[in-house]
Write a protein that holds these residues in place. Structure first.
Motif, PDB file in Angstrom:
ATOM      1  N   LEU A  87      15.016  -1.644 -21.460  1.00 38.35           N
ATOM      2  CA  LEU A  87      15.560  -1.465 -20.167  1.00 38.35           C
ATOM      3  C   LEU A  87      15.540  -3.148 -19.818  1.00 38.35           C
ATOM      4  CD1 LEU A  87      13.207   1.096 -18.308  1.00 38.35           C
ATOM      5  CD2 LEU A  87      15.299   1.262 -19.823  1.00 38.35           C
ATOM      6  N   SER A  88      16.295  -3.073 -18.768  1.00 32.19           N
ATOM      7  CA  SER A  88      16.405  -4.644 -18.020  1.00 32.19           C
ATOM      8  C   SER A  88      15.304  -5.216 -17.858  1.00 32.19           C
ATOM      9  CB  SER A  88      17.570  -4.349 -16.740  1.00 32.19           C
ATOM     10  OG  SER A  88      17.591  -5.551 -16.115  1.00 32.19           O
ATOM     11  N   THR A 109      19.342 -11.004 -16.033  1.00 35.83           N
ATOM     12  CA  THR A 109      19.542  -9.940 -16.605  1.00 35.83           C
ATOM     13  C   THR A 109      20.902 -10.234 -17.471  1.00 35.83           C
ATOM     14  OG1 THR A 109      18.685  -8.791 -14.747  1.00 35.83           O
ATOM     15  CG2 THR A 109      20.307  -7.647 -16.076  1.00 35.83           C
ATOM     16  N   HIS A 136      21.049  -3.268 -18.519  1.00 33.53           N
ATOM     17  CA  HIS A 136      21.440  -2.522 -17.218  1.00 33.53           C
ATOM     18  C   HIS A 136      21.995  -1.163 -17.586  1.00 33.53           C
ATOM     19  CE1 HIS A 136      23.960  -2.021 -13.810  1.00 33.53           C
ATOM     20  NE2 HIS A 136      23.325  -3.184 -13.202  1.00 33.53           N
ATOM     21  N   GLU A 137      21.357  -0.312 -16.475  1.00 31.74           N
ATOM     22  CA  GLU A 137      21.739   0.967 -16.895  1.00 31.74           C
ATOM     23  C   GLU A 137      22.881   1.537 -17.104  1.00 31.74           C
ATOM     24  OE1 GLU A 137      19.879   3.020 -13.410  1.00 31.74           O
ATOM     25  OE2 GLU A 137      21.130   1.829 -11.625  1.00 31.74           O
ATOM     26  N   ARG A 138      23.976   0.890 -16.492  1.00 27.34           N
ATOM     27  CA  ARG A 138      25.378   1.181 -16.409  1.00 27.34           C
ATOM     28  C   ARG A 138      25.880   0.646 -17.939  1.00 27.34           C
ATOM     29  NH1 ARG A 138      28.132  -0.916 -11.233  1.00 27.34           N
ATOM     30  NH2 ARG A 138      27.107  -2.795 -11.807  1.00 27.34           N
ATOM     31  N   ARG A 140      23.755  -0.044 -21.016  1.00 26.55           N
ATOM     32  CA  ARG A 140      22.992   0.053 -22.239  1.00 26.55           C
ATOM     33  C   ARG A 140      23.491   1.134 -23.013  1.00 26.55           C
ATOM     34  NH1 ARG A 140      18.484   0.661 -17.997  1.00 26.55           N
ATOM     35  NH2 ARG A 140      18.035   2.825 -17.760  1.00 26.55           N
ATOM     36  N   ARG A 166       7.755   2.674 -15.055  1.00 27.98           N
ATOM     37  CA  ARG A 166       9.228   2.883 -15.571  1.00 27.98           C
ATOM     38  C   ARG A 166       9.167   3.779 -16.902  1.00 27.98           C
ATOM     39  NH1 ARG A 166      12.635  -2.421 -15.931  1.00 27.98           N
ATOM     40  NH2 ARG A 166      14.302  -1.249 -15.463  1.00 27.98           N
ATOM     41  N   ASP A 169      12.116   6.222 -17.198  1.00 24.08           N
ATOM     42  CA  ASP A 169      13.570   5.658 -17.908  1.00 24.08           C
ATOM     43  C   ASP A 169      13.433   5.171 -19.352  1.00 24.08           C
ATOM     44  OD1 ASP A 169      14.654   5.808 -15.370  1.00 24.08           O
ATOM     45  OD2 ASP A 169      14.030   3.853 -14.490  1.00 24.08           O
ATOM     46  N   GLU A 172      13.810   7.844 -21.812  1.00 25.82           N
ATOM     47  CA  GLU A 172      14.982   8.702 -21.564  1.00 25.82           C
ATOM     48  C   GLU A 172      16.026   7.834 -22.520  1.00 25.82           C
ATOM     49  OE1 GLU A 172      16.297   9.018 -17.520  1.00 25.82           O
ATOM     50  OE2 GLU A 172      15.468  11.032 -17.465  1.00 25.82           O
ATOM     51  N   PHE A 173      15.806   6.583 -22.430  1.00 21.44           N
ATOM     52  CA  PHE A 173      16.498   5.762 -23.295  1.00 21.44           C
ATOM     53  C   PHE A 173      16.006   5.645 -24.709  1.00 21.44           C
ATOM     54  CE2 PHE A 173      18.123   1.009 -24.340  1.00 21.44           C
ATOM     55  CZ  PHE A 173      19.359   1.602 -24.776  1.00 21.44           C
TER      56      PHE A 173
END
Length: 295
Positions: A87-88, A109, A136-138, A140, A166, A169, A172-173
């Motif tokens: 994650l970021s 970031t 970044h979520e958009r 990764r 977190r 998140d 999920e990743f």
């Protein structure tokens, strides 16, 4: 006379036609003469329309063969990279800088990939590429999928200080990483970064337990959506579906390691020291045991 000469040329043996003047033209000249002779024979034996169709078919065949060959070369991407993902804000770029340059940078970031060779301490030649993927979520997921085909192994960096907040998140990743076909059987290291603040961080053993529990929930939800009316399942699966998820169910090697890219303060000093040995040992084992340094 011209007609007789043409007929005589047509009736000459192919071997005679293809060996004429080959000494000066080499292999290319021999092939050119061979096909020229072949077309000359066909020209005398076939209707013009039929000859045109044959030539067109040969051209299509050659072009198709060239395209297939180029596609095969392009699709066989060399695996020479170790991916840093997470994650970021987890500290991927700091880990990247420590591994490749032994420095701790002030970072922001990452919105794009960073990569650099990991050099042998003995020969100074490149052992592999270290590829730092944006967190970044958009970005990764697409970045992970774009680079997965070149991966030897994956380092999943976790911010130990914000892990509890977190967790969903992170899980999920991690689920995407562990179920991506291009990364099947590739070693994965969950690097629990920022362990220098002992009272605020989650220890590797705690991270592992909580991540297993959350991945079990995500797996149940995901696989329920993939189950057909006949009870069959399609798509990615994680571990043994009839048991609570545990990392030892996976076919890929998975390890958890505590780390601090920032380093720990020396007693009575403002200088920080970083123990890279455990991380470098893991990288070494992923590369088949080559020496990557003990710093």
């Amino acid at each position: 006379k011209k007609k007789k000469k043409k007929l005589a040329e047509r009736d000459r043996p192919i071997t005679q036609l293809t060996t004429t003047n080959t000494d000066s033209k080499g292999a290319t000249g021999r092939w050119f003469l061979f096909f020229s002779s072949l077309f000359a024979i066909m020209d005398g034996a076939m209707d013009t329309n039929v000859l045109g169709l044959v030539v067109a078919a040969l051209v299509v065949l050659v072009v198709t063969a060239v395209l297939v060959w180029k596609f095969a070369l392009g699709s066989s991407e060399k695996r020479d990279g170790i991916l840093l993902c997470g994650l970021s804000g987890s500290g991927k770029t700091c880990v990247f800088s420590r591994l490749c340059y032994d420095k701790f940078p002030e970072t922001i970031t990452s919105m794009e990939e960073n990569q650099a060779p990991l050099l042998s301490p003995e020969t100074k030649t490149a052992l592999c590429r270290i590829i730092d993927l944006p967190g970044h979520e958009r970005l990764r997921l697409s970045s992970l999928e774009r680079n997965a085909a070149s991966a030897i192994a994956v380092v999943f960096v976790i911010d130990s200080q914000t892990f509890n907040r977190r967790l969903r998140d992170v899980a999920e990743f991690a689920f995407h990483v562990l179920t991506l076909p291009a990364l099947e059987n590739k070693p994965v290291l969950f690097l629990c970064n920022k362990q220098d603040l002992a009272l605020l961080c989650s220890k590797p053993a705690t991270v592992k337990t909580k991540l297993e529990e959350e991945l079990n929930v995500i797996r149940s939800t995901t696989e329920a959506g993939l189950e057909g009316t006949d009870g069959s399942r399609s798509g990615a699966t994680l571990g043994s579906p009839d048991e609570p998820f545990a990392f030892d169910q996976l076919t890929c090697p998975v390890e958890f390691l505590g780390f601090t890219a920032r380093g720990k303060l020396k007693p009575g000093s403002t200088q920080r020291t970083v123990n890279l040995a455990p991380l470098k040992n893991w990288v070494s084992s992923s590369l088949g045991g080559v020496v990557v340094g003990s710093g």
